[in-house]
Design a protein around this motif. Sequence first.
Motif, short mmCIF file in Angstrom:
data_model
loop_
_atom_site.label_atom_id
_atom_site.label_comp_id
_atom_site.label_asym_id
_atom_site.label_seq_id
_atom_site.Cartn_x
_atom_site.Cartn_y
_atom_site.Cartn_z
N LEU A 142 0.82 -1.21 0.00
CA LEU A 142 0.00 0.00 0.00
C LEU A 142 0.85 1.27 0.00
N LEU A 143 2.04 1.19 0.55
CA LEU A 143 2.96 2.33 0.53
C LEU A 143 3.68 2.44 -0.81
N ALA A 144 4.08 1.31 -1.37
CA ALA A 144 4.87 1.31 -2.61
C ALA A 144 4.09 1.88 -3.79
N ILE A 145 2.81 1.63 -3.84
CA ILE A 145 2.01 2.07 -4.99
C ILE A 145 1.96 3.60 -5.09
N PRO A 146 1.50 4.32 -4.06
CA PRO A 146 1.43 5.78 -4.24
C PRO A 146 2.81 6.45 -4.21
N LEU A 147 3.78 5.86 -3.51
CA LEU A 147 5.11 6.46 -3.46
C LEU A 147 5.92 6.17 -4.72
N LYS A 148 5.45 5.19 -5.52
CA LYS A 148 6.16 4.77 -6.73
C LYS A 148 7.62 4.45 -6.43
N SER A 149 7.82 3.75 -5.34
CA SER A 149 9.16 3.41 -4.88
C SER A 149 9.10 2.11 -4.08
N TYR A 150 10.16 1.33 -4.17
CA TYR A 150 10.25 0.14 -3.33
C TYR A 150 11.11 0.38 -2.10
N ILE A 151 11.97 1.40 -2.16
CA ILE A 151 12.87 1.65 -1.04
C ILE A 151 12.23 2.57 0.01
N GLN A 152 11.40 3.52 -0.40
CA GLN A 152 10.79 4.41 0.59
C GLN A 152 9.87 3.69 1.57
N PRO A 153 9.10 2.68 1.14
CA PRO A 153 8.33 1.93 2.14
C PRO A 153 9.23 1.24 3.17
N VAL A 154 10.41 0.80 2.73
CA VAL A 154 11.35 0.18 3.67
C VAL A 154 11.83 1.22 4.69
N ILE A 155 12.11 2.44 4.21
CA ILE A 155 12.51 3.52 5.11
C ILE A 155 11.40 3.78 6.12
N ILE A 156 10.18 3.88 5.63
CA ILE A 156 9.03 4.16 6.48
C ILE A 156 8.83 3.05 7.51
N MET A 157 8.96 1.81 7.08
CA MET A 157 8.70 0.67 7.96
C MET A 157 9.89 0.33 8.87
N SER A 158 11.02 0.98 8.64
CA SER A 158 12.22 0.67 9.44
C SER A 158 12.04 0.99 10.92
N ALA A 159 11.11 1.82 11.27
CA ALA A 159 10.91 2.19 12.67
C ALA A 159 10.06 1.16 13.43
N ILE A 160 9.42 0.25 12.71
CA ILE A 160 8.55 -0.74 13.37
C ILE A 160 9.29 -1.57 14.42
N PRO A 161 10.47 -2.10 14.12
CA PRO A 161 11.17 -2.87 15.16
C PRO A 161 11.50 -2.05 16.41
N PHE A 162 11.72 -0.76 16.23
CA PHE A 162 12.02 0.09 17.38
C PHE A 162 10.78 0.33 18.25
N GLY A 163 9.62 0.30 17.62
CA GLY A 163 8.38 0.33 18.39
C GLY A 163 8.27 -0.90 19.27
N PHE A 164 8.67 -2.04 18.72
CA PHE A 164 8.68 -3.29 19.50
C PHE A 164 9.63 -3.17 20.69
N VAL A 165 10.80 -2.59 20.47
CA VAL A 165 11.77 -2.39 21.56
C VAL A 165 11.14 -1.51 22.65
N GLY A 166 10.47 -0.44 22.24
CA GLY A 166 9.81 0.43 23.21
C GLY A 166 8.73 -0.31 23.98
N ALA A 167 8.00 -1.19 23.30
CA ALA A 167 6.95 -1.97 23.97
C ALA A 167 7.56 -2.91 25.01
N VAL A 168 8.66 -3.55 24.66
CA VAL A 168 9.33 -4.45 25.60
C VAL A 168 9.85 -3.67 26.80
N TRP A 169 10.48 -2.53 26.55
CA TRP A 169 10.95 -1.69 27.66
C TRP A 169 9.79 -1.26 28.54
N GLY A 170 8.67 -0.90 27.93
CA GLY A 170 7.49 -0.51 28.70
C GLY A 170 7.02 -1.63 29.62
#
Length: 179
Positions: A25-53
Amino acid sequence: HREKGEVFASLGPNFLLALFVIFSLLAIPLKSYIQPVIIMSAIPFGFVGAVWGHLIMGYELSFVSALGIIALAGVVVNDSLVLVDTTNRYRRGGASAYDAITQGGARRFRPILLTSLTTFFGLLPMIFEQSVQAKFLIPMAVSLGFGVLFATVIILLLVPALYMIVEDVRVTFGATDER
């Protein structure tokens, strides 16, 4: 414990499917395969924050915590998307990559920070609720609240850095298309 393992085992493939759909869903409007990866790169850090919480609040990770982490992925993607989309607008307007990410970061800093802080503070009453009825939902609130808090800091630092790295690589290797 066996049933708990089966539930967590089924969450894994479903979460991967959700991540693939988000990517698509991100790749289609952004017309890019790398920008969705950049956008989604923060997801694992959200997991880290959840574990710390969970560690800070003294809760064990549970199935409900995992549901909070899945919801957290959507919030994290939204904050990152807002930053990348604003940066892309500045790029289309003729700004250099550095100027675009600087202007995009400055323009979206307050909305991203306020959205995350209001989410965290909005969840605090549930996190500190003492009633028996709320005990079931508290791990989800901890995952979402602390994950958003931690991921916001990462989004504001990591996403601009990755954007610039990708741009530097693209310029260095003479790529004209991000795909």
